[in-house]
Design a protein around this motif. Structure first.
Motif, PDB file in Angstrom:
ATOM      1  N   SER A 104     -49.583  -8.443  -7.578  1.00  0.00           N
ATOM      2  CA  SER A 104     -50.458  -7.280  -7.433  1.00  0.00           C
ATOM      3  C   SER A 104     -49.714  -5.955  -7.582  1.00  0.00           C
ATOM      4  O   SER A 104     -50.334  -4.922  -7.811  1.00  0.00           O
ATOM      5  N   SER A 105     -48.391  -5.955  -7.446  1.00  0.00           N
ATOM      6  CA  SER A 105     -47.614  -4.725  -7.636  1.00  0.00           C
ATOM      7  C   SER A 105     -46.137  -5.057  -7.792  1.00  0.00           C
ATOM      8  O   SER A 105     -45.690  -6.166  -7.454  1.00  0.00           O
ATOM      9  N   GLY A 106     -45.392  -4.074  -8.260  1.00  0.00           N
ATOM     10  CA  GLY A 106     -43.938  -4.213  -8.320  1.00  0.00           C
ATOM     11  C   GLY A 106     -43.345  -4.255  -6.919  1.00  0.00           C
ATOM     12  O   GLY A 106     -42.353  -4.942  -6.669  1.00  0.00           O
ATOM     13  N   THR A 107     -43.952  -3.506  -6.009  1.00  0.00           N
ATOM     14  CA  THR A 107     -43.482  -3.509  -4.618  1.00  0.00           C
ATOM     15  C   THR A 107     -43.590  -4.914  -4.032  1.00  0.00           C
ATOM     16  O   THR A 107     -42.687  -5.377  -3.324  1.00  0.00           O
ATOM     17  N   ALA A 108     -44.696  -5.602  -4.330  1.00  0.00           N
ATOM     18  CA  ALA A 108     -44.868  -6.984  -3.869  1.00  0.00           C
ATOM     19  C   ALA A 108     -43.777  -7.872  -4.462  1.00  0.00           C
ATOM     20  O   ALA A 108     -43.272  -8.787  -3.790  1.00  0.00           O
ATOM     21  N   THR A 118     -33.321   6.103  -6.335  1.00  0.00           N
ATOM     22  CA  THR A 118     -34.443   5.270  -6.760  1.00  0.00           C
ATOM     23  C   THR A 118     -35.736   5.777  -6.160  1.00  0.00           C
ATOM     24  O   THR A 118     -35.756   6.693  -5.344  1.00  0.00           O
ATOM     25  N   PHE A 119     -36.828   5.136  -6.568  1.00  0.00           N
ATOM     26  CA  PHE A 119     -38.136   5.333  -5.950  1.00  0.00           C
ATOM     27  C   PHE A 119     -38.195   4.433  -4.710  1.00  0.00           C
ATOM     28  O   PHE A 119     -37.581   3.368  -4.689  1.00  0.00           O
ATOM     29  N   CYS A 120     -38.963   4.862  -3.718  1.00  0.00           N
ATOM     30  CA  CYS A 120     -38.936   4.206  -2.411  1.00  0.00           C
ATOM     31  C   CYS A 120     -39.316   2.720  -2.440  1.00  0.00           C
ATOM     32  O   CYS A 120     -38.983   1.967  -1.508  1.00  0.00           O
ATOM     33  N   ALA A 121     -39.982   2.262  -3.502  1.00  0.00           N
ATOM     34  CA  ALA A 121     -40.430   0.864  -3.555  1.00  0.00           C
ATOM     35  C   ALA A 121     -39.260  -0.115  -3.677  1.00  0.00           C
ATOM     36  O   ALA A 121     -39.428  -1.301  -3.430  1.00  0.00           O
ATOM     37  N   SER A 122     -38.065   0.380  -4.047  1.00  0.00           N
ATOM     38  CA  SER A 122     -36.893  -0.510  -4.081  1.00  0.00           C
ATOM     39  C   SER A 122     -36.427  -0.852  -2.677  1.00  0.00           C
ATOM     40  O   SER A 122     -35.920  -1.944  -2.447  1.00  0.00           O
ATOM     41  N   PRO A 156     -29.857  -3.432  -7.738  1.00  0.00           N
ATOM     42  CA  PRO A 156     -29.621  -2.316  -8.664  1.00  0.00           C
ATOM     43  C   PRO A 156     -30.951  -1.885  -9.272  1.00  0.00           C
ATOM     44  O   PRO A 156     -31.891  -2.685  -9.331  1.00  0.00           O
ATOM     45  N   VAL A 157     -31.035  -0.636  -9.721  1.00  0.00           N
ATOM     46  CA  VAL A 157     -32.304  -0.093 -10.232  1.00  0.00           C
ATOM     47  C   VAL A 157     -32.081   0.555 -11.602  1.00  0.00           C
ATOM     48  O   VAL A 157     -31.159   1.367 -11.762  1.00  0.00           O
ATOM     49  N   ALA A 158     -32.930   0.208 -12.553  1.00  0.00           N
ATOM     50  CA  ALA A 158     -32.862   0.826 -13.885  1.00  0.00           C
ATOM     51  C   ALA A 158     -33.631   2.147 -13.840  1.00  0.00           C
ATOM     52  O   ALA A 158     -34.785   2.233 -14.281  1.00  0.00           O
ATOM     53  N   ALA A 160     -38.388  -2.200 -12.668  1.00  0.00           N
ATOM     54  CA  ALA A 160     -39.770  -1.682 -12.684  1.00  0.00           C
ATOM     55  C   ALA A 160     -39.936  -0.556 -13.703  1.00  0.00           C
ATOM     56  O   ALA A 160     -40.947  -0.470 -14.383  1.00  0.00           O
ATOM     57  N   GLU A 161     -38.921   0.302 -13.798  1.00  0.00           N
ATOM     58  CA  GLU A 161     -38.985   1.419 -14.747  1.00  0.00           C
ATOM     59  C   GLU A 161     -38.353   1.031 -16.082  1.00  0.00           C
ATOM     60  O   GLU A 161     -38.449   1.783 -17.044  1.00  0.00           O
ATOM     61  N   GLY A 162     -37.691  -0.129 -16.104  1.00  0.00           N
ATOM     62  CA  GLY A 162     -36.900  -0.516 -17.276  1.00  0.00           C
ATOM     63  C   GLY A 162     -37.465  -1.703 -18.019  1.00  0.00           C
ATOM     64  O   GLY A 162     -36.708  -2.523 -18.530  1.00  0.00           O
ATOM     65  N   LEU A 167     -40.632  -6.388 -12.173  1.00  0.00           N
ATOM     66  CA  LEU A 167     -41.321  -5.581 -13.185  1.00  0.00           C
ATOM     67  C   LEU A 167     -42.519  -4.890 -12.531  1.00  0.00           C
ATOM     68  O   LEU A 167     -43.082  -5.420 -11.575  1.00  0.00           O
ATOM     69  N   SER A 168     -42.892  -3.730 -13.053  1.00  0.00           N
ATOM     70  CA  SER A 168     -44.079  -3.033 -12.541  1.00  0.00           C
ATOM     71  C   SER A 168     -45.000  -2.665 -13.696  1.00  0.00           C
ATOM     72  O   SER A 168     -44.542  -2.258 -14.762  1.00  0.00           O
ATOM     73  N   PHE A 169     -46.299  -2.828 -13.439  1.00  0.00           N
ATOM     74  CA  PHE A 169     -47.323  -2.425 -14.411  1.00  0.00           C
ATOM     75  C   PHE A 169     -48.284  -1.439 -13.772  1.00  0.00           C
ATOM     76  O   PHE A 169     -49.491  -1.500 -13.947  1.00  0.00           O
ATOM     77  N   ASN A 170     -47.725  -0.541 -12.970  1.00  0.00           N
ATOM     78  CA  ASN A 170     -48.529   0.528 -12.391  1.00  0.00           C
ATOM     79  C   ASN A 170     -49.044   1.429 -13.527  1.00  0.00           C
ATOM     80  O   ASN A 170     -48.605   1.311 -14.668  1.00  0.00           O
ATOM     81  N   GLY A 171     -49.966   2.312 -13.196  1.00  0.00           N
ATOM     82  CA  GLY A 171     -50.636   3.117 -14.217  1.00  0.00           C
ATOM     83  C   GLY A 171     -49.720   4.001 -15.031  1.00  0.00           C
ATOM     84  O   GLY A 171     -50.060   4.411 -16.129  1.00  0.00           O
ATOM     85  N   ASN A 172     -48.543   4.311 -14.492  1.00  0.00           N
ATOM     86  CA  ASN A 172     -47.656   5.252 -15.177  1.00  0.00           C
ATOM     87  C   ASN A 172     -46.431   4.581 -15.777  1.00  0.00           C
ATOM     88  O   ASN A 172     -45.536   5.240 -16.257  1.00  0.00           O
ATOM     89  N   LYS A 173     -46.365   3.248 -15.746  1.00  0.00           N
ATOM     90  CA  LYS A 173     -45.153   2.581 -16.229  1.00  0.00           C
ATOM     91  C   LYS A 173     -45.228   2.302 -17.736  1.00  0.00           C
ATOM     92  O   LYS A 173     -46.155   2.737 -18.395  1.00  0.00           O
ATOM     93  N   MET A 174     -44.259   1.571 -18.264  1.00  0.00           N
ATOM     94  CA  MET A 174     -44.186   1.368 -19.725  1.00  0.00           C
ATOM     95  C   MET A 174     -45.460   0.715 -20.260  1.00  0.00           C
ATOM     96  O   MET A 174     -45.989   1.109 -21.288  1.00  0.00           O
ATOM     97  N   GLY A 187     -52.882  -1.542 -11.893  1.00  0.00           N
ATOM     98  CA  GLY A 187     -51.832  -1.677 -10.885  1.00  0.00           C
ATOM     99  C   GLY A 187     -51.385  -3.121 -10.970  1.00  0.00           C
ATOM    100  O   GLY A 187     -52.212  -4.006 -11.158  1.00  0.00           O
ATOM    101  N   GLY A 188     -50.099  -3.352 -10.821  1.00  0.00           N
ATOM    102  CA  GLY A 188     -49.627  -4.733 -10.889  1.00  0.00           C
ATOM    103  C   GLY A 188     -48.126  -4.798 -11.058  1.00  0.00           C
ATOM    104  O   GLY A 188     -47.465  -3.770 -11.222  1.00  0.00           O
ATOM    105  N   GLY A 189     -47.607  -5.999 -10.987  1.00  0.00           N
ATOM    106  CA  GLY A 189     -46.175  -6.203 -11.160  1.00  0.00           C
ATOM    107  C   GLY A 189     -45.910  -7.656 -11.461  1.00  0.00           C
ATOM    108  O   GLY A 189     -46.849  -8.446 -11.604  1.00  0.00           O
TER     109      GLY A 189
HETATM  110  C1  LIG Z   1     -42.734   1.791  -9.695  1.00  0.00           C
HETATM  111  C2  LIG Z   1     -41.513   1.249  -9.077  1.00  0.00           C
HETATM  112  C3  LIG Z   1     -41.538   0.115  -8.245  1.00  0.00           C
HETATM  113  C4  LIG Z   1     -42.774  -0.528  -7.705  1.00  0.00           C
HETATM  114  O1  LIG Z   1     -43.779  -0.755  -8.500  1.00  0.00           O
HETATM  115  P1  LIG Z   1     -45.324  -0.642  -8.047  1.00  0.00           P
HETATM  116  O2  LIG Z   1     -45.951  -1.487  -9.080  1.00  0.00           O
HETATM  117  O3  LIG Z   1     -45.676   0.803  -8.138  1.00  0.00           O
HETATM  118  O4  LIG Z   1     -45.472  -1.204  -6.676  1.00  0.00           O
HETATM  119  C5  LIG Z   1     -40.343  -0.380  -7.773  1.00  0.00           C
HETATM  120  N1  LIG Z   1     -39.183   0.211  -8.067  1.00  0.00           N
HETATM  121  C6  LIG Z   1     -39.111   1.302  -8.842  1.00  0.00           C
HETATM  122  C7  LIG Z   1     -37.777   1.889  -9.135  1.00  0.00           C
HETATM  123  C8  LIG Z   1     -40.270   1.879  -9.351  1.00  0.00           C
HETATM  124  O5  LIG Z   1     -40.197   2.991 -10.087  1.00  0.00           O
END
Ligand SMILES: *Cc1c(COP(=O)(O)O)cnc(C)c1O
Length: 416
Positions: free
Chosen positions: A60-64, A87-91, A139-141, A168-170, A189-196, A201-203
């Motif tokens: 359901s999300s990248g955070t999940a 990074t973004f807080c979801a890491s 690590p975070v891309a 998620a961003e890479g 991986l993340s498929f939120n509305g603003n990702k690649m 919403g999803g991951g």
């Molecule tokens: C967007 C993002 C996530 C989480 O993805 P969501 O799908 O928004 O929950 C995790 N890590 C990083 C670095 C992100 O940018």
């Protein structure tokens, strides 16, 4: 959601409307649930895309995905997990969900991502201080730029600590030709509305083998045991992707390479058009091992550059917050924090905003976030320094060559 404003990265559907076809199929076949043919096919598409014989679970999300990967690495309350601070807080938030402690590690200058040497120092110091190894390394891309995964894996393997790649961003970025998310034990991986690409919403979690894949699948569907009634022997989660969202994902997979190529093209254009602008640097691949997707293009602005209106930077309290869901954010009574972008960066953001261009500061490092003030951090000043001078520029599929030229012209005008 489009008018004449130029946004950082908006969701963009295939011209052929393939997303709608798959959504319609889900309705027609009454698969309006968090599993189904679209989910299976989307996972197959993702497996094909990442390659390397990986298995993928759509969530359901990248955070999940971060959360489940940590659980699969047996992160327990009181454990420590090393995570890139820049990074973004979801890491890092899912580490906290588990009652574990994030150990933040700063970045290297070239890639902006986790500094492997500092990471090893942190591992040694945690072992010395707590008698225990960190349970995982994240690590975070950042903005799609690869991390030095060769060095990270060499160190992680030496200490026998699993790596969870936050890609998620890479999505579609490569290191020495291989897709990010396939080097560590797990890949996010993340498929939120603003990702690649987006599923609204999803991951997804990239898993090493069938066994790991089954465990993640089980955890993502409330950890059901094989009985004719609900029998629970472990705590599970409702994290599976919906069949409707996966329909969007299947359509998006038909244009993912176009999206990646477009982001790279926008990078080349920024680099070319800004090359003679003194004091502004476009962040590019450090060397040929790196192949970023340039999800967001970023620049750094020399503190010596003077931007029109910079005397008035931070005079007005921002209404709303960056990316705040439905505008729901805590109100603030001060325009300042103890760590913020330089005045010229804020002035340029406002200047561009007034001209219909969405720009945004870089992500504020987690070790400087009040919510993590008690967390351990191994720092070298790199992420904090970058946060003060950096800015994200529009990079998504709707940003055309004329837009990039317009943006660069407005930047040049802003410089006094
Ligand atoms: C967007 C993002 C996530 C989480 O993805 P969501 O799908 O928004 O929950 C995790 N890590 C990083 C670095 C992100 O940018």
């Amino acid at each position: 959601m489009s008018n004449n404003r130029i946004y950082l990265c908006l969701a963009h559907m295939s011209e052929a409307g393939i997303e709608q076809k798959y959504i319609q199929e889900a309705f027609d076949t009454n698969w309006v649930v968090p599993l189904g043919p679209n989910v299976n096919s989307f996972e197959a598409d993702l497996e094909q895309f990442v390659g390397e014989d990986k298995r993928v679970v759509a969530l359901s999300s990248g955070t999940a995905a971060v959360h489940l990967a940590l659980i699969a690495c047996d992160v327990q309350p009181g454990d420590e997990v090393i995570v890139q601070s820049f990074t973004f807080c979801a890491s890092s938030h899912p580490i906290t969900y588990l009652g574990a402690k994030p150990i933040f590690v700063d970045s290297e200058k070239d890639s902006w991502n986790i500094d492997p040497e500092l990471m090893e120092e942190a591992i040694k110091d945690r072992i010395a201080k707590t008698g225990k190894k960190p349970k995982a390394i994240v690590p975070v891309a950042l903005y799609g730029m690869p991390y030095d995964i060769d060095k990270i894996m060499e160190i992680a393997n030496r200490y026998d600590i699993p790596v969870i790649e936050d890609a998620a961003e890479g999505f579609g970025s490569r290191w020495k030709g291989h897709v990010l998310g396939t080097f560590g034990k797990y890949g996010v991986l993340s498929f939120n509305g603003n990702k690649m690409i987006t599923t609204s919403g999803g991951g997804a979690l990239v898993c090493p083998d069938k066994e790991a894949w089954q465990k993640i699948m089980w955890l993502a569907t409330q950890a059901r045991e094989a009985y004719p009634y609900y029998q629970h022997e472990a705590i599970g989660y409702n994290y599976r992707m919906s069949n409707i969202c996966a329909g969007i994902g299947r359509g998006q997979m038909t244009i993912v390479n176009d999206h990646i190529n477009h982001h790279k093209h926008v990078f080349e254009l920024y680099k070319e058009l800004l090359k003679d602008v003194k004091g502004i640097e476009v962040h590019g691949n450090p060397d040929e091992r790196y192949d970023a997707n340039f999800w967001l293009n970023t620049i750094t602005i020399d503190p010596e550059i003077h931007i029109k209106g910079q005397e008035n930077a931070y005079k007005i309290i921002v209404q709303g917050a960056v990316g705040g869901a439905a505008g729901v954010v805590h109100a603030t009574d001060s325009a300042h924090t103890d760590c913020e972008p330089n005045n010229n960066v804020e002035a340029l953001r406002v200047w561009l905003d007034e001209r219909g261009i969405e720009a945004r500061p870089l992500w504020k490092p987690m070790h400087k976030q009040p919510v993590y003030k008690d967390a351990s951090a191994y720092v070298n000043g790199v992420s904090e320094a970058l946060f003060k001078v950096g800015m994200c520029l529009p990079s998504g599929p709707y940003v055309n060559d004329e837009d990039v030229k317009y943006i660069v012209e407005r930047i040049k005008e802003a410089i006094v």
